[in-house]
Scaffold this motif. Structure first.
Motif, mmCIF file in Angstrom:
data_model
loop_
_atom_site.group_PDB
_atom_site.id
_atom_site.type_symbol
_atom_site.label_atom_id
_atom_site.label_comp_id
_atom_site.label_asym_id
_atom_site.label_seq_id
_atom_site.Cartn_x
_atom_site.Cartn_y
_atom_site.Cartn_z
ATOM 1 N N ARG A 58 8.549 -37.409 -21.210
ATOM 2 C CA ARG A 58 9.779 -38.190 -21.194
ATOM 3 C C ARG A 58 9.619 -39.613 -21.703
ATOM 4 N N ALA A 59 8.404 -40.164 -21.670
ATOM 5 C CA ALA A 59 8.157 -41.470 -22.272
ATOM 6 C C ALA A 59 8.035 -41.270 -23.784
ATOM 7 N N VAL A 60 8.930 -41.859 -24.534
ATOM 8 C CA VAL A 60 9.051 -41.556 -25.964
ATOM 9 C C VAL A 60 7.745 -41.798 -26.704
ATOM 10 N N ILE A 61 7.145 -42.962 -26.506
ATOM 11 C CA ILE A 61 5.956 -43.286 -27.298
ATOM 12 C C ILE A 61 4.773 -42.399 -26.920
ATOM 13 N N VAL A 62 4.680 -41.994 -25.652
ATOM 14 C CA VAL A 62 3.598 -41.094 -25.240
ATOM 15 C C VAL A 62 3.840 -39.695 -25.792
ATOM 16 N N ALA A 63 5.097 -39.250 -25.739
ATOM 17 C CA ALA A 63 5.425 -37.934 -26.281
ATOM 18 C C ALA A 63 5.140 -37.877 -27.785
ATOM 19 N N LEU A 64 5.454 -38.969 -28.494
ATOM 20 C CA LEU A 64 5.168 -39.010 -29.932
ATOM 21 C C LEU A 64 3.666 -38.995 -30.191
ATOM 22 N N ALA A 65 2.901 -39.743 -29.392
ATOM 23 C CA ALA A 65 1.446 -39.781 -29.587
ATOM 24 C C ALA A 65 0.820 -38.412 -29.386
ATOM 25 N N ARG A 66 1.380 -37.607 -28.473
ATOM 26 C CA ARG A 66 0.811 -36.295 -28.138
ATOM 27 C C ARG A 66 1.413 -35.157 -28.964
ATOM 28 N N LEU A 67 2.389 -35.460 -29.795
ATOM 29 C CA LEU A 67 3.168 -34.404 -30.444
ATOM 30 C C LEU A 67 2.305 -33.451 -31.254
ATOM 31 N N VAL A 68 1.435 -33.986 -32.079
ATOM 32 C CA VAL A 68 0.590 -33.134 -32.919
ATOM 33 C C VAL A 68 -0.493 -32.464 -32.083
ATOM 34 N N ALA A 69 -1.025 -33.165 -31.095
ATOM 35 C CA ALA A 69 -2.119 -32.612 -30.290
ATOM 36 C C ALA A 69 -1.690 -31.366 -29.533
ATOM 37 N N VAL A 70 -0.469 -31.373 -28.999
ATOM 38 C CA VAL A 70 -0.019 -30.211 -28.227
ATOM 39 C C VAL A 70 0.287 -29.027 -29.131
ATOM 40 N N LEU A 71 0.464 -29.263 -30.432
ATOM 41 C CA LEU A 71 0.731 -28.178 -31.363
ATOM 42 C C LEU A 71 -0.543 -27.588 -31.959
#
Length: 365
Positions: free
Chosen positions: A33-46
């Motif tokens: 839910r924290a936008v910048i954290v979600a963006l930082a993790r976006l590629v890693a979780v994929l």
């Protein structure tokens, strides 16, 4: 005896069942839910694999920071004149990417570090009737509208800064579509980063509204939660100080080509505003934590300060008076923070001095 008067009653409720778990669950939701954290993790979780490693984390952060270069490739074919006009523009775009990598990486790492505060904070507010407010406040701060508002505001400020700088005379960056994209992406991440920095700085203000905090009565400043929070704010203060210096150096470089009045005012005011935010984020939490500890010390000492019938009666209590004086001297001289006040003063003076040097440099240039 004096120790019977000053010893705080032992906590009666103990740890509230489920509260620490709820707080930990809220922080865990922050990864999504924290936008910048979600963006930082976006590629890693994929990426394939159930466990995030330093390699996958680095790939994810770098990819999300540098994605505007993919748009640059498209512009190179569709509108070649809107990519980079000169080497200065390309170098500026690269610098924005480096800043984005730093913000994404630090945000992800900081959110992971926040998990270490769950147990100390839960124990600190375990006996407080207002303990549920802490979890509710954090959940409200995670709402998307507020985060997006700050992020888009940061993008707008970045676009305005680039537009003002572009109209100055001399060899400057050319405001192409690619450059605006890089700059606005940096501003978007910067706006959300500032949103969470302010949230972290507001935590002690929220705690100050709680009653019956579980502080160590013998040395409140040594309470584990207070120590942990001070360590956290030491890292935040260092990052903000580095950010202020970086902003001032960038402003000096951009203002070196005789900008117009509007650009000059903006480049002068922006570092000053950054310094004010650094003082709020880096100093206010320490002051507030110190007041929380001081309030607890006053509550401990309060029984010793109860009105007496008269000086003669007080002096007649010879043995007890000596114990009271010793207890008062002990608690009256206890520290209110687990760090030295001189360190905070040095931080304040460093920020203020950097701003003064920057302003004088602009006046004399």
């Amino acid at each position: 005896m004096a120790h019977d008067m000053v010893e705080s009653p032992a906590p009666t409720g103990g740890a509230v069942p489920g509260f620490a778990d709820r707080l930990a669950g809220t922080l865990e939701q922050g990864h999504r839910r924290a936008v910048i954290v979600a963006l930082a993790r976006l590629v890693a979780v994929l990426l394939p694999g159930a466990r995030v490693t330093w390699l996958t984390a680095g790939v994810s952060v770098t990819a999300m920071a540098a994605w505007p270069y993919l748009a640059d490739l498209a512009l190179a074919f569709m509108a070649p004149g809107q990519v980079f006009g000169n080497a200065r523009s390309a170098l500026y775009a690269l610098s924005t990417t480096v800043v984005c990598v730093a913000m994404l990486g630090l945000a992800w790492g900081a959110w992971g570090h926040a998990g270490k505060l769950v147990v100390p904070l839960a124990d600190l507010v375990a006996d407080s009737p207002e303990r549920d407010r802490l979890d509710g406040w954090l959940r409200r701060r995670m709402r998307l509208p507020g985060q997006l508002l700050s992020a888009f505001a940061g993008a707008a400020v970045s676009a305005g800064m680039l537009a003002l700088v572009a109209v100055q005379r001399g060899d400057v960056v050319e405001p192409t579509a690619a450059l605006y994209l890089h700059n606005c992406w940096m501003g978007f991440l910067g706006g959300n980063t500032l949103y969470w920095l302010v949230t972290v700085a507001d935590l002690p203000l929220r705690l100050r509204g709680h009653t019956r905090l579980r502080l160590a009565w013998i040395d409140p400043a040594g309470t584990f939660a207070i120590v942990r929070l001070c360590h956290c704010y030491a890292l935040v203060s260092a990052a903000m100080a580095l950010g202020v210096v970086t902003i001032e150096i960038a402003a000096m470089v951009l203002a070196a080509r005789n900008p117009g009045p509007a650009a000059g005012a903006f480049l002068l005011g922006f570092p000053v505003a950054a310094a004010a935010i650094a003082l709020y984020v880096g100093v206010q939490p320490y002051v507030t934590l110190s007041r929380i500890v001081r309030r607890h010390l006053d509550e401990v000492i309060a029984p010793l300060m109860a009105p007496a019938a008269g000086p003669s009666d007080a002096l007649n209590r010879v043995g007890r008076s000596e114990d009271d004086l010793q207890a008062y001297a002990y608690f009256g001289t206890l520290r209110t923070l687990p760090i030295r006040t001189a360190a905070i003063l040095q931080y304040v003076l460093g920020i203020v001095a950097s701003v003064i040097v920057y302003i004088l440099q602009q006046i004399l240039s």
